[in-house]
Design a protein around this motif. Structure first.
Motif, short mmCIF file in Angstrom:
data_model
loop_
_atom_site.label_atom_id
_atom_site.label_comp_id
_atom_site.label_asym_id
_atom_site.label_seq_id
_atom_site.Cartn_x
_atom_site.Cartn_y
_atom_site.Cartn_z
N LEU A 11 0.83 -1.21 0.00
CA LEU A 11 0.00 0.00 0.00
C LEU A 11 0.86 1.25 0.00
O LEU A 11 0.52 2.26 -0.64
N SER A 12 1.99 1.21 0.71
CA SER A 12 2.90 2.36 0.73
C SER A 12 3.48 2.61 -0.65
O SER A 12 3.59 3.77 -1.09
N MET A 13 3.86 1.55 -1.35
CA MET A 13 4.36 1.70 -2.71
C MET A 13 3.28 2.26 -3.64
O MET A 13 3.55 3.07 -4.52
N ALA A 14 2.03 1.82 -3.42
CA ALA A 14 0.92 2.33 -4.22
C ALA A 14 0.72 3.82 -3.97
O ALA A 14 0.47 4.59 -4.90
N ASP A 15 0.86 4.25 -2.71
CA ASP A 15 0.76 5.68 -2.38
C ASP A 15 1.81 6.48 -3.16
O ASP A 15 1.53 7.56 -3.69
N ILE A 19 -5.56 -0.98 4.50
CA ILE A 19 -6.16 -2.27 4.15
C ILE A 19 -7.68 -2.13 4.03
O ILE A 19 -8.30 -2.76 3.17
N ASP A 20 -8.26 -1.28 4.87
CA ASP A 20 -9.72 -1.16 4.88
C ASP A 20 -10.26 -0.23 3.79
O ASP A 20 -11.39 -0.43 3.34
N ASN A 21 -9.48 0.79 3.37
CA ASN A 21 -10.06 1.80 2.46
C ASN A 21 -9.52 1.77 1.04
O ASN A 21 -10.02 2.48 0.17
N TYR A 22 -8.48 0.96 0.76
CA TYR A 22 -7.81 1.08 -0.54
C TYR A 22 -8.76 0.84 -1.70
O TYR A 22 -8.69 1.53 -2.72
N ALA A 23 -9.66 -0.13 -1.56
CA ALA A 23 -10.57 -0.45 -2.67
C ALA A 23 -11.49 0.73 -2.98
O ALA A 23 -11.65 1.12 -4.14
N ALA A 24 -12.08 1.33 -1.94
CA ALA A 24 -12.98 2.46 -2.15
C ALA A 24 -12.24 3.67 -2.72
O ALA A 24 -12.75 4.36 -3.62
#
Length: 271
Positions: free
Chosen positions: A31-35, A50-55
């Motif tokens: 997720l950090s790399m995606a940011d 983990i909880d918000n990435y999809a939205a």
């Protein structure tokens, strides 16, 4: 066997936190790399979890449809063009002011009985055909009108109108339209990249959620095995007690039989 099962599941359960913690750490690194990738692409979004990435990524992809991309590209180009043109606003004002002065001059000339254009008046002045006294009066009259509030307001309005016309002309130029189209194409490629990024995160999320389910199942099975072992021990103890009670019952039955024989003999004697 129940004891061995309990011990084995206990060993597995002891590693649950290590497995879950390691998997979560990997997820957070992804997720950090995606940011970082989103920031590099110029997309300002909230920090992925983990909880918000999809939205969050779904919202980003929705904002990158063709219409939204075109509006964004157009507004970005417009702001850039407007800034450039307004930086030369003084030059535009000078041109507008010159045009207004020309009309004011022709109005003053007409009012003074001089039916000539501003160009003709300038040529006449250069040729020495207009006396200095008349030139002074005409110049004073023009300056007075030029400094009036109404003319100054007209200059401001015309300057703004000219600036807007220049912006519109620049926005319709082949240079700017090509820049807008290039930005839209780049945005579409970015949307495709975000969709691919989300698919990768979804894949890992599926693994991560499966791991959590597995470790939770191991912990539950471990608890059940402990109850099974306790039940087997209780059953064993109960079986031993039952065996001892059966032996006692057998002994008591023999004693009861002997007592009945004695009772019978006594009854015969009594009779």
């Amino acid at each position: 066997g129940a004891k061995q099962l309990t011990e084995g599941l206990g060993s597995l359960t002891a590693n649950n936190s290590t497995l879950n913690g390691g998997a979560r750490q990997v997820f957070e690194s992804l997720l950090s790399m995606a940011d970082t990738q989103l920031a590099t692409a110029g997309l300002q979004v909230e920090k992925l979890t983990i909880d918000n990435y999809a939205a969050v990524l779904n919202r980003v992809m929705s904002s990158l449809d063709h219409e939204a991309l075109y509006k964004l590209a157009y507004s970005t180009a417009y702001a850039k063009v407007e800034k450039t043109i307004r930086a030369n606003a003084d030059a535009v004002r000078i041109q507008v002011e010159a045009a207004v002065r020309k009309k004011v001059l022709e109005g003053v000339l007409a009012a003074s009985g001089q039916s000539m254009t501003a160009e003709e008046y300038g040529a006449a002045v250069s040729a020495g055909q207009i006396p200095a006294e008349i030139q002074a009066r005409i110049s004073a009259a023009v300056d007075a009108q030029m400094s009036s509030d109404s003319v100054q307001q007209q200059i401001e309005e015309n300057t703004e109108a000219q600036i807007l016309a220049l912006i519109d002309q620049k926005m319709h130029s082949s240079e700017v339209t090509a820049q807008i189209q290039a930005a839209v194409d780049s945005g579409k490629a970015g949307a495709s990249g975000i969709a691919s990024l989300k698919a990768q995160l979804d894949s890992y999320d599926q693994f991560y959620q499966g791991l959590l389910t597995y470790t939770a199942g191991v912990a539950e099975a471990g608890g059940g095995a402990g109850e099974l072992e306790s039940g087997v021990i209780a059953l064993k103890e109960g079986t031993s007690a039952l065996k001892e009670g059966t032996a006692s019952l057998k002994g008591g039955t023999g004693e009861l039989y002997d007592a009945l024989l004695t009772l019978k003999e006594g009854s015969t004697a009594l009779t």
